[in-house]
Design a protein around this motif. Structure first.
Motif, short mmCIF file in Angstrom:
data_model
loop_
_atom_site.label_atom_id
_atom_site.label_comp_id
_atom_site.label_asym_id
_atom_site.label_seq_id
_atom_site.Cartn_x
_atom_site.Cartn_y
_atom_site.Cartn_z
N GLN A 1 0.84 -1.19 0.00
CA GLN A 1 0.00 0.00 0.00
C GLN A 1 0.88 1.25 0.00
O GLN A 1 1.93 1.29 0.64
CB GLN A 1 -0.92 0.01 1.22
N TYR A 2 0.38 2.26 -0.71
CA TYR A 2 1.11 3.53 -0.79
C TYR A 2 0.80 4.43 0.39
O TYR A 2 1.63 5.23 0.82
CB TYR A 2 0.76 4.27 -2.08
N PHE A 3 -0.42 4.32 0.92
CA PHE A 3 -0.87 5.18 2.01
C PHE A 3 -1.48 4.34 3.12
O PHE A 3 -1.97 3.23 2.89
CB PHE A 3 -1.90 6.20 1.52
N ALA A 4 -1.46 4.87 4.32
CA ALA A 4 -2.10 4.20 5.46
C ALA A 4 -2.50 5.28 6.48
O ALA A 4 -1.88 6.35 6.54
CB ALA A 4 -1.15 3.19 6.10
N LYS A 5 -3.55 4.99 7.23
CA LYS A 5 -4.03 5.94 8.24
C LYS A 5 -3.57 5.51 9.63
O LYS A 5 -3.69 4.35 10.01
CB LYS A 5 -5.55 6.04 8.21
N ILE A 6 -3.02 6.47 10.36
CA ILE A 6 -2.62 6.26 11.75
C ILE A 6 -3.27 7.36 12.58
O ILE A 6 -3.04 8.56 12.34
CB ILE A 6 -1.09 6.30 11.92
N ASP A 7 -4.10 6.95 13.54
CA ASP A 7 -4.85 7.90 14.37
C ASP A 7 -5.66 8.87 13.52
O ASP A 7 -5.73 10.08 13.81
CB ASP A 7 -3.89 8.69 15.28
N GLY A 8 -6.23 8.33 12.45
CA GLY A 8 -7.09 9.14 11.59
C GLY A 8 -6.34 10.06 10.63
O GLY A 8 -6.96 10.78 9.84
#
Length: 340
Positions: free
Chosen positions: A184-191
């Motif tokens: 994956q190119y992007f990921a969400k951490i704490d929104g």
């Protein structure tokens, strides 16, 4: 020679078709290719490149066909140097083995787009400023000298990856996840959206190749002035680079004289460009602004023979000397006796 628009269209269709197949049918599933798989696909891509050259020769003339083959072999040989840098970058980013194939595939696609811009710019400069051949030639001679220096230092200094400006800029602007999240190119951490190391290493590979284009593009313009041939040779050399990476990954450290071979090729083409610049000279303070007549210029068959010959000699000697050193080291270790 005027290249028909249809030829450009066909070239782009073929390239897009190959890349589409690569992404959706070959590297879609994360895996680390075996030697057998890499060898098979390397042979396929070399065959495609050869067929492309034959089609160019049959449809546009063998003069352009010969220029394509000389350019393709040159770009392919210079791309070997890319592989060393790819190894260093991927190792520095600690990329999981199963996603390395996709990293190189995406990085090469980005590099191909960047190179098209360089090629069109170079063609425009050549069209309007013949003195640009002096700059190209001197730059290639300087690059050849740098290759010799790297070859001399290679056995003593271990190369380390240093982030270029663009990679550092991306890292400063966008937060990066501490670990890979698959491919994956992007990921969400704490929104909050973060980019992943997967995207960052792709940027590193793609932009690193741009630096190689600075010497490889002038090199191929020393063999042909046709932007179509330059781009075709670059495209087919780059697209087969991913498979070649996995095929010779274990052999790279054995190509101990590669830098000297590349230096010989770059120096030859650099000298060829200087001779061409003198033959078409328009600079007032050189020979009164008049071209030099009677200067010998290497033909495409001579250039192709020289480049192929240098590559063969460099590879054979590298492998023989590497094997001899390994055998000598092994014999020394076997005969060494522990101290009492």
């Amino acid at each position: 020679m005027h290249i028909p628009l249809l030829a450009w269209i066909i070239l782009f269709v073929v390239i897009i078709g190959i890349l589409t197949f690569d992404f959706f049918a070959h590297v879609r599933k994360d895996h680390f290719p075996s030697i057998k798989e890499s060898a098979a696909w390397t042979a396929i891509y070399i065959s495609i490149a050869v067929v492309a050259g034959l089609v160019i020769g049959l449809t546009l003339g063998w003069d352009l066909g010969g220029q394509y083959f000389a350019g393709w072999v040159t770009e392919w040989s210079l791309s070997l140097d890319n592989l060393f840098v790819f190894v260093i970058i991927i190792s520095a980013f600690k990329a999981p083995r199963e996603v390395q194939q996709k990293i190189i595939a995406v990085g090469i696609t980005l590099a191909l787009a960047f190179r098209l811009i360089f090629i069109l710019l170079g063609a425009a400069l050549i069209e309007h400023f013949s003195w640009i051949f002096y700059i190209f030639g001197l730059f290639l001679l300087f690059t050849a000298f740098q290759q010799v220096r790297e070859g001399n230092a290679g056995s003593e200094e271990e190369e380390e990856y240093k982030e270029n400006f663009f990679v550092s800029w991306v890292r400063r602007i966008f937060p990066v996840t501490p670990d890979y999240v698959g491919h994956q190119y992007f990921a969400k951490i704490d929104g909050k959206r973060h980019i992943t190391p997967f995207l960052l290493v792709i940027v590193a590979v793609g932009t690193a190749d741009v630096m190689f284009a600075v010497d490889s593009i002038p090199a191929i313009f020393g063999l042909t002035k046709e932007a179509f041939i330059v781009f075709a040779a670059n495209a087919f050399a780059l697209m087969g680079l991913r498979q070649l990476y996995f095929l010779i990954e274990s052999l790279m450290e054995r190509l101990i004289f590669l830098h000297y071979g590349l230096a010989a090729i770059l120096a030859f083409i650099g000298g060829k460009l200087i001779v061409h610049a003198l033959s078409t000279n328009e600079i007032p303070f050189i020979n009164g602004g008049q071209p030099f007549t009677g200067l010998p210029e290497a033909t495409i068959p001579v250039s192709l023979g020289y480049i192929v010959g240098v590559l063969i000699i460099t590879t054979v000697v590298s492998l023989l000397v590497s094997r001899y050193r390994e055998r000598k080291q092994s014999d020394g270790t076997a005969t060494k006796r522990p101290e009492a």
